[in-house]
Design a protein around this motif. Sequence first.
Motif, PDB file in Angstrom:
ATOM      1  N   GLN C   7     -14.849  -9.182   2.486  1.00 15.05           N
ATOM      2  CA  GLN C   7     -15.185  -7.719   1.873  1.00 15.05           C
ATOM      3  C   GLN C   7     -13.875  -7.030   1.457  1.00 15.05           C
ATOM      4  OE1 GLN C   7     -17.448  -6.835   5.766  1.00 15.05           O
ATOM      5  NE2 GLN C   7     -18.175  -5.357   4.057  1.00 15.05           N
ATOM      6  N   ILE C   8     -12.599  -7.423   2.368  1.00 14.39           N
ATOM      7  CA  ILE C   8     -11.436  -6.687   1.973  1.00 14.39           C
ATOM      8  C   ILE C   8     -10.819  -7.327   0.708  1.00 14.39           C
ATOM      9  CG2 ILE C   8      -9.147  -6.437   2.793  1.00 14.39           C
ATOM     10  CD1 ILE C   8     -10.182  -6.458   5.802  1.00 14.39           C
ATOM     11  N   LEU C   9     -11.030  -8.748   0.475  1.00 14.50           N
ATOM     12  CA  LEU C   9     -10.502  -9.309  -0.798  1.00 14.50           C
ATOM     13  C   LEU C   9     -11.374  -8.871  -1.885  1.00 14.50           C
ATOM     14  CD1 LEU C   9     -10.114 -12.727   0.844  1.00 14.50           C
ATOM     15  CD2 LEU C   9      -8.264 -11.618  -0.453  1.00 14.50           C
ATOM     16  N   ASP C  10     -12.621  -8.856  -1.595  1.00 12.73           N
ATOM     17  CA  ASP C  10     -13.428  -8.286  -2.785  1.00 12.73           C
ATOM     18  C   ASP C  10     -12.931  -6.791  -3.301  1.00 12.73           C
ATOM     19  OD1 ASP C  10     -14.939 -10.352  -2.688  1.00 12.73           O
ATOM     20  OD2 ASP C  10     -16.445  -9.563  -1.673  1.00 12.73           O
ATOM     21  N   ALA C  11     -12.416  -5.965  -2.203  1.00 14.60           N
ATOM     22  CA  ALA C  11     -12.098  -4.699  -2.598  1.00 14.60           C
ATOM     23  C   ALA C  11     -10.852  -4.390  -3.022  1.00 14.60           C
ATOM     24  CB  ALA C  11     -12.329  -3.684  -1.206  1.00 14.60           C
ATOM     25  N   LEU C  12      -9.863  -5.343  -2.459  1.00 16.10           N
ATOM     26  CA  LEU C  12      -8.240  -4.965  -2.635  1.00 16.10           C
ATOM     27  C   LEU C  12      -7.751  -6.242  -3.525  1.00 16.10           C
ATOM     28  CD1 LEU C  12      -7.591  -3.634   0.571  1.00 16.10           C
ATOM     29  CD2 LEU C  12      -8.061  -2.327  -1.471  1.00 16.10           C
ATOM     30  N   GLY C  13      -8.399  -7.280  -3.631  1.00 19.67           N
ATOM     31  CA  GLY C  13      -7.741  -8.454  -4.244  1.00 19.67           C
ATOM     32  C   GLY C  13      -6.867  -9.174  -3.409  1.00 19.67           C
ATOM     33  N   GLY C  14      -5.959  -9.985  -3.991  1.00 18.58           N
ATOM     34  CA  GLY C  14      -5.245 -10.869  -3.213  1.00 18.58           C
ATOM     35  C   GLY C  14      -5.575 -12.394  -3.074  1.00 18.58           C
ATOM     36  N   GLU C  15      -4.845 -13.288  -3.001  1.00 19.72           N
ATOM     37  CA  GLU C  15      -5.282 -14.693  -2.765  1.00 19.72           C
ATOM     38  C   GLU C  15      -5.358 -15.019  -1.239  1.00 19.72           C
ATOM     39  OE1 GLU C  15      -3.113 -18.979  -4.283  1.00 19.72           O
ATOM     40  OE2 GLU C  15      -2.073 -17.041  -4.239  1.00 19.72           O
ATOM     41  N   ARG C  87      -3.273   0.279   1.239  1.00 27.33           N
ATOM     42  CA  ARG C  87      -4.734   0.404   0.644  1.00 27.33           C
ATOM     43  C   ARG C  87      -5.890  -0.244   1.587  1.00 27.33           C
ATOM     44  NH1 ARG C  87      -1.771  -0.670  -4.315  1.00 27.33           N
ATOM     45  NH2 ARG C  87      -2.193  -2.932  -3.890  1.00 27.33           N
ATOM     46  N   ALA C  88      -5.422  -1.215   2.308  1.00 30.79           N
ATOM     47  CA  ALA C  88      -6.363  -1.663   3.369  1.00 30.79           C
ATOM     48  C   ALA C  88      -6.826  -0.561   4.251  1.00 30.79           C
ATOM     49  CB  ALA C  88      -5.871  -2.849   3.979  1.00 30.79           C
ATOM     50  N   THR C  89      -5.920   0.149   4.864  1.00 34.45           N
ATOM     51  CA  THR C  89      -5.953   1.229   5.626  1.00 34.45           C
ATOM     52  C   THR C  89      -7.073   2.333   5.193  1.00 34.45           C
ATOM     53  OG1 THR C  89      -4.267   2.656   5.028  1.00 34.45           O
ATOM     54  CG2 THR C  89      -3.847   1.075   7.019  1.00 34.45           C
ATOM     55  N   LYS C  93     -10.897   3.324   6.474  1.00 35.38           N
ATOM     56  CA  LYS C  93     -11.233   4.332   6.963  1.00 35.38           C
ATOM     57  C   LYS C  93     -12.545   4.861   6.081  1.00 35.38           C
ATOM     58  CE  LYS C  93     -10.019   9.098   8.017  1.00 35.38           C
ATOM     59  NZ  LYS C  93      -9.021  10.263   7.767  1.00 35.38           N
ATOM     60  N   VAL C  94     -12.561   4.380   4.968  1.00 38.12           N
ATOM     61  CA  VAL C  94     -13.861   4.760   4.323  1.00 38.12           C
ATOM     62  C   VAL C  94     -15.078   4.142   5.060  1.00 38.12           C
ATOM     63  CG1 VAL C  94     -15.039   4.507   2.023  1.00 38.12           C
ATOM     64  CG2 VAL C  94     -12.963   5.577   2.103  1.00 38.12           C
ATOM     65  N   GLN C  95     -14.971   2.745   5.427  1.00 35.34           N
ATOM     66  CA  GLN C  95     -15.784   1.996   5.917  1.00 35.34           C
ATOM     67  C   GLN C  95     -16.171   2.735   7.422  1.00 35.34           C
ATOM     68  OE1 GLN C  95     -16.957  -0.995   4.199  1.00 35.34           O
ATOM     69  NE2 GLN C  95     -15.740   0.089   2.844  1.00 35.34           N
ATOM     70  N   HIS C  96     -15.224   3.214   7.800  1.00 35.67           N
ATOM     71  CA  HIS C  96     -15.574   3.442   9.146  1.00 35.67           C
ATOM     72  C   HIS C  96     -15.951   4.879   9.514  1.00 35.67           C
ATOM     73  CE1 HIS C  96     -13.632  -0.483   9.901  1.00 35.67           C
ATOM     74  NE2 HIS C  96     -14.480  -0.402  11.293  1.00 35.67           N
ATOM     75  N   ALA C  97     -15.094   6.013   8.388  1.00 32.89           N
ATOM     76  CA  ALA C  97     -15.714   7.296   8.771  1.00 32.89           C
ATOM     77  C   ALA C  97     -16.507   7.721   7.543  1.00 32.89           C
ATOM     78  CB  ALA C  97     -14.351   7.942   8.711  1.00 32.89           C
TER      79      ALA C  97
END
Lengths: 333, 333, 333
Positions: C7-15, C87-89, C93-97
């Motif tokens: 989910q994190i990779l889908d949102a923020l990219g990276g390899e 950006r991960a933080t 935050k959006v996921q949790h709050a």
Amino acid sequence: MSVLLGQILDALGGELLGGGRELQILRIAPLDSSGHGDLSFLSNPRYRQQLAASQAACVIVAPAMREEAQARGACIVTDDPYAYFARATQWWKVQHAGAALRGIHASAVVHESAVVHESAYVGPLCVVEANARIGAGTMLKSRVTLGEACEVGERCILHPGVVIGADGFGFAPSKGAWIKIEQLGRVRIGNDVEIGANTCVDRGALDDTVIEDGVKIDNLVQIAHNVHIGAHTVIAGNTGIAGSARIGAHCQIGGAANILGHLTIADGTVISPTSMVTRSLPKPGFYTGIFPLQENEQWEKNAATFKQLYVLRERIKKLEQTLANDQRSNNGN
Amino acid sequence: MSVLLGQILDALGGELLGGGRELQILRIAPLDSSGHGDLSFLSNPRYRQQLAASQAACVIVAPAMREEAQARGACIVTDDPYAYFARATQWWKVQHAGAALRGIHASAVVHESAVVHESAYVGPLCVVEANARIGAGTMLKSRVTLGEACEVGERCILHPGVVIGADGFGFAPSKGAWIKIEQLGRVRIGNDVEIGANTCVDRGALDDTVIEDGVKIDNLVQIAHNVHIGAHTVIAGNTGIAGSARIGAHCQIGGAANILGHLTIADGTVISPTSMVTRSLPKPGFYTGIFPLQENEQWEKNAATFKQLYVLRERIKKLEQTLANDQRSNNGN
Amino acid sequence: MSVLLGQILDALGGELLGGGRELQILRIAPLDSSGHGDLSFLSNPRYRQQLAASQAACVIVAPAMREEAQARGACIVTDDPYAYFARATQWWKVQHAGAALRGIHASAVVHESAVVHESAYVGPLCVVEANARIGAGTMLKSRVTLGEACEVGERCILHPGVVIGADGFGFAPSKGAWIKIEQLGRVRIGNDVEIGANTCVDRGALDDTVIEDGVKIDNLVQIAHNVHIGAHTVIAGNTGIAGSARIGAHCQIGGAANILGHLTIADGTVISPTSMVTRSLPKPGFYTGIFPLQENEQWEKNAATFKQLYVLRERIKKLEQTLANDQRSNNGN
């Protein structure tokens, strides 16, 4: 919204030269950025070269500048241009914002035993605790706390976030922990005092913390328990005054200065910003203790040397002795 | 409103000499300004000359002062007069102000998920956010913000304007701008902690900011994210502690001191007011870095010289070498 | 509550290397304290030895660390690990709050003439005065005061206790007292500005106080009237900036620094914490004025010597002259 120059003269006096009472004034503005429609002022002769260049509709000046100012255009001649300007801002505010607010905002929490003068103002979300007293014409802007039994005189202004009468910082050490000393004193504030945003004035431990008439305190200042501040002293932002310090009247304390507790500062003393006062100052004067700023590389060398400063002094003393001995033995030759 | 001396003895113990339990006490007062009807105390033998002169109805003293005090009049003899005095102020407050407040003031905004102990107090216009926890006997005076998921232990006092759990100051640089690092940690505060007016304690970035039991913090102090403060440490007003600094237990930090981030300060360390701590202090001690105050004229000369301090050191070194060479060549003669 | 690495990779990219998208992530954690279920990051190569030892489920690393990181386990390779972490933080935050709050809390006091964007948030017990303006996505957390006619741009965050638009500290001296200069200017704040808890920004005297886009200000900072702060400058806690100072863009001002009024600081200047800036800095650089900390006993000797520093310089000068004379007379022999 504009006013006529004549309205200002009618309210504040002064002699109008080089222009008409019908001039429209749109703004009060600094001399160096003033333009058409602006009322400006020249109080410091150092800036007189700005006068000729100014586009201001009218400039407030001292008698000494009369000819120079009149040559440029409209001017108001008055003995104290800066004080005239200050009164002009007050008049301006009343014209534009209306008379000062009075009464208690519906959202404020005011204890039933508190005494608030009918001409005073307690703004939104203020807290006024039991037996507090607020004098005539005093304004608590938004979110001020005035603690139990504390008193504020007449015509004071307390800006948002001010806390008057929180507990002083007092604890007795006992077996590795700290026992709270309840702070039983109050805060008493005189007339015409202004206190800046988020500034704190703690209640006294046993006696009261006292701020006399006409004192002006900036934002984020800490005034500890049992401090006494003499009349008409001004204290700039971020300053800290420790417990039981006694500051004279007519002092000027620079921003972020600090004053240790239980000291006495003479009337009329001036303290430079960021200076730390560690002893009483019984003689009025201008005192400074600012660490010089340097490029970091220079600072590193100097700071390292500073740590051996008294060693350097000893080395100088030894050099002096050696040279003196040499000369004595030379003379003895 | 007065109390009888006997009531105080019944509540706090101590040995009464030289007077009666029926003495009326009107006030607790400092020794040097005490008068008839006052209970006072002498904890520092330095002030013993004030004892004989005092008009106090009764003075709290240590066993060593027994005869001296009794000769003057009524006294309470106790091992630790200062601690006894502190407890007397607490007892006094309860007599006069009644038992501590409890419950949630109608004007406070408390999230439904917050857990507030039934013996705690949340004062006027406080904000308690989601999932925050407030322990037994803890008091939030007026206008305190306790942020989301932050915890405060038992018997704490948070003074007006305190902000617990605002975001720490964390940003990642990126292309000339700053990307916010959301602060996902909390603030956890132990038992018996007192926090002064308008002081701020930021939430941790990832882990928590922690303040241990018995810590006392004065007004307008800044505690950054992920700071850890050991038990029973006291921190005076206007102090700043940067991110992730770890302060030991039983430390004393003077007013307006500053501590850089990511440092460790040993248990029992004492820092003078206005001092800046730029490195870890693994050894407990008494540390100072105060710029000396002088008359401005003196300061100007010294500050200018300071900027060349390491140049002076080089000049001293050169002098020493020259003299050493001279002596060597003299000896060689 | 956990998320999947995918989910994190889908949102923020990276390899993603060395691990699977199904890894469960429970927390974002610092590298040195991370454990199973944690996402961590390595941005500073200095800490690379922590990498091998880390128990983190996945570590965000730069391309240069690719092999080292992959050998350990799952890693996300990205050009700027610290920005990715930031950006991960935010995503976390959006996921949790949930999505950011919007609207005006029922307990806030907002003047009917104020303009609050529909996507902005005005939190509990805030005060928004007449004609103030709040841009899209801006958040006033609890207990913020936004003064009359002041403007805040888009996507700003104002933390609890912030006071925008209190009166600047301006008084004209007159006959031993002070006449208030009404502060007729405003505060104008750009986009993406963050202002820390209990920080104060005063309104201008005549012109406005201006804070440009992307500026980040920490807690308990004092910004005086008519200060101008350039874009993307960061200012750490307890700092004070006096009236009419003009701070450039992309500056970094350390905590508890102070800047005198009417100065100009060049773009990109870095000021060390607790330093006092007493003159304009037209050249960008790294400037410091920190008093060195020492054990109190050492400090006392050095501080005493400092008070005679220029006298020491004179003594060195005299030694140099004496030696030069000696050598001249020796040579003359």
